[in-house]
Design an enzyme around this catalytic site. Structure first.
Site, PDB file in Angstrom:
ATOM      1  N   CYS A 262      30.619 -61.720  73.499  1.00 44.38           N
ATOM      2  CA  CYS A 262      31.891 -61.220  72.944  1.00 44.38           C
ATOM      3  C   CYS A 262      32.512 -62.253  72.014  1.00 44.38           C
ATOM      4  CB  CYS A 262      32.888 -60.927  74.056  1.00 44.38           C
ATOM      5  SG  CYS A 262      32.329 -59.731  75.263  1.00 44.38           S
TER       6      CYS A 262
ATOM      7  N   CYS B 112      36.496 -57.699  76.860  1.00 45.92           N
ATOM      8  CA  CYS B 112      35.088 -58.088  76.889  1.00 45.92           C
ATOM      9  C   CYS B 112      34.465 -57.677  78.222  1.00 45.92           C
ATOM     10  CB  CYS B 112      34.974 -59.601  76.679  1.00 45.92           C
ATOM     11  SG  CYS B 112      33.320 -60.257  76.998  1.00 45.92           S
TER      12      CYS B 112
ATOM     13  N   CYS C  98      66.227 -66.671  76.684  1.00 46.76           N
ATOM     14  CA  CYS C  98      65.306 -67.810  76.724  1.00 46.76           C
ATOM     15  C   CYS C  98      65.960 -68.977  75.971  1.00 46.76           C
ATOM     16  CB  CYS C  98      63.984 -67.464  76.037  1.00 46.76           C
ATOM     17  SG  CYS C  98      63.223 -65.915  76.542  1.00 46.76           S
TER      18      CYS C  98
ATOM     19  N   CYS D   7      68.739 -71.675  77.393  1.00 40.07           N
ATOM     20  CA  CYS D   7      68.328 -72.926  78.029  1.00 40.07           C
ATOM     21  C   CYS D   7      67.473 -73.791  77.107  1.00 40.07           C
ATOM     22  CB  CYS D   7      67.543 -72.639  79.304  1.00 40.07           C
ATOM     23  SG  CYS D   7      68.564 -71.972  80.619  1.00 40.07           S
TER      24      CYS D   7
ATOM     25  N   ARG E 167      54.377 -67.400  83.463  1.00 43.04           N
ATOM     26  CA  ARG E 167      55.585 -68.204  83.260  1.00 43.04           C
ATOM     27  C   ARG E 167      56.715 -67.362  82.673  1.00 43.04           C
ATOM     28  NH1 ARG E 167      59.086 -70.373  84.378  1.00 43.04           N
ATOM     29  NH2 ARG E 167      59.922 -72.446  83.999  1.00 43.04           N
TER      30      ARG E 167
ATOM     31  N   CYS F 105      60.402 -66.650  84.338  1.00 41.10           N
ATOM     32  CA  CYS F 105      61.682 -66.847  83.651  1.00 41.10           C
ATOM     33  C   CYS F 105      62.540 -65.592  83.748  1.00 41.10           C
ATOM     34  CB  CYS F 105      61.460 -67.223  82.187  1.00 41.10           C
ATOM     35  SG  CYS F 105      60.999 -68.940  81.956  1.00 41.10           S
TER      36      CYS F 105
END
Lengths: 279, 124
Positions: free
Chosen positions: A97, A128, A193, A196, A236, A240
């Site tokens: 792939c 793939c 976002c 901060c 992540r 958040c």
């Protein structure tokens, strides 16, 4: 409110609200973004922003450098390499792939004009697998994080170079959607976002130093001590969302892929340094 | 901004005025501001509650954050307890760019926790 005042107020607010309609170009955004962080942290060499909070936290940096002596992502690297080298049931492998080999992270995320969407590396990995009769992997942690760790390691030193092709307005729309996501307040706590990681980067939330947004995407996947394991960029993002008490979007959702597109584009010119280790 | 057509501006203005009116429904209700200082301190110091200490220096609080101003001499900074309460209920009214969460408006605190924390902060 009298009529004149109402009109003036309406016009004033109209201008404010209408401003995004003639917003800056991605290239202008990127220049302003990178200049902002370099002015905010003049002591940090530009190429050090890839080290996240450790570029502005000397004590944290000492601990981190000690951790990097025996990196907690090493197991992930060897398991990811094994995945790369192990053929699927049909005899083919990831190399079929991805003919350019595992070190291809700088090609992602990219705009796929035919499909009219942002394609990320984890998405391409699962496509793939499915094309070869394998089950897709879960996107936030586990085997996919190991494979991504190996691929990131093989891509170290490549330079982030996300393109927003000018010949497809949908690419610009995806970028703008990602940007809007980044700056929009959400959740019960009403943070964006940017609240901060732009406006308050470098200040402290209790004793935690808020990391600058510049460089945020370069080191994923990451071994996070808080997780005690590897996780992907979208894991992540999801964390958040939860922290501001918003319902997280799905990993590899259109929202998160567009966010990744915007945020990675902001890092153009920085070196890829994944996988990383973070608190 | 000068490039924006008058029609667009008109549409945007109507739209934004309707937005402006929306917060009126989340105005601070008429609640008696007679909370308990000690209970309010607990709210201010607890992560899952007010967590004021995360961003504000508070006399007697350990490891404060540095995002918001120090919570000292509050009675010289607010004309009344009600004025302070409005600020904690929804600080975006005075400053739309503020980072501080709207503790009352978004139901982050119960009414009891809210009046307690107002009492505590007013005492600082």
């Amino acid at each position: 409110m009298n009529k004149t005042l109402t009109t003036i107020t309406a016009l004033g607010i109209g201008c404010l609200v209408a401003a995004p309609l003639i917003a800056s170009t991605p290239a202008e955004d990127q220049a302003a973004w990178q200049a902002y962080f370099q002015e905010r942290f003049p002591q940090v060499p530009k190429d050090d922003f890839v080290n996240g909070v450790y570029c502005i936290d000397p004590v944290g940096r000492e601990n981190w450098e000690a951790i990097e002596e025996f990196p907690p992502y090493e197991t992930a690297l060897s398991e990811g390499e094994e995945m790369w080298n192990t053929p699927f049931a049909n005899g083919k492998s990831y190399a079929d792939c991805f003919p350019d080999g595992p070190g291809i992270e700088s090609k992602y995320p990219h705009w796929d004009k035919e499909r009219g969407m942002v394609v990320t590396l984890p998405l391409a990995i699962n496509e793939c697998r499915e094309a070869n009769g394998e089950k897709p992997l879960k996107y936030k942690k586990g085997p996919i994080a190991n494979l991504l760790a190996y691929m990131a390691y093989e891509s170290r030193g490549q330079v982030v170079n996300v393109e927003i092709p000018a010949d497809d307005p949908r690419a610009l729309a995806a970028y703008e959607a990602g940007k809007q996501f980044y700056f929009a307040r959400r959740g019960q706590l009403n943070f964006s976002c940017a609240s901060c990681h732009v406006a308050n980067s470098g200040t402290t939330l209790r004793t935690e130093i808020l990391s600058p947004a510049l460089g945020h995407t370069t080191h994923f996947p990451v071994y996070r001590s808080k997780w005690g394991e590897m996780g992907t960029l979208h894991r992540r993002f999801s964390g958040c969302n939860s922290q501001v008490r918003a319902k997280p979007f799905e990993a590899q959702s259109e929202e998160f892929r567009n966010l990744e597109y915007f945020l990675t584009y902001m890092n153009n010119g920085l070196e890829l340094n994944g996988p990383g280790a973070r608190k | 901004m000068l490039l924006v057509s008058p029609q667009l501006r008109g549409v945007a203005a109507v739209f934004s005025l309707s937005l402006l009116m929306a917060p009126a429904v989340a105005d601070m209700p008429d609640i008696a501001l007679n909370g308990n200082v000690d209970a309010g301190k607990e709210v201010a110091m607890t992560r899952a509650k007010g967590n004021c200490i995360a961003c504000h220096l508070i006399p007697g609080g350990d490891s404060p954050g540095a995002i918001g101003p120090a919570l000292i001499a509050m009675q010289t900074r607010y004309s009344s307890k009600a004025d302070l309460a409005k600020q904690i209920w929804d600080p975006t009214v005075k400053n739309p760019d503020v980072v501080m969460p709207p503790f009352g408006k978004h139901g982050i605190l119960s009414n009891q926790e809210f009046v307690d924390v107002v009492e505590y902060v007013w005492s600082l």
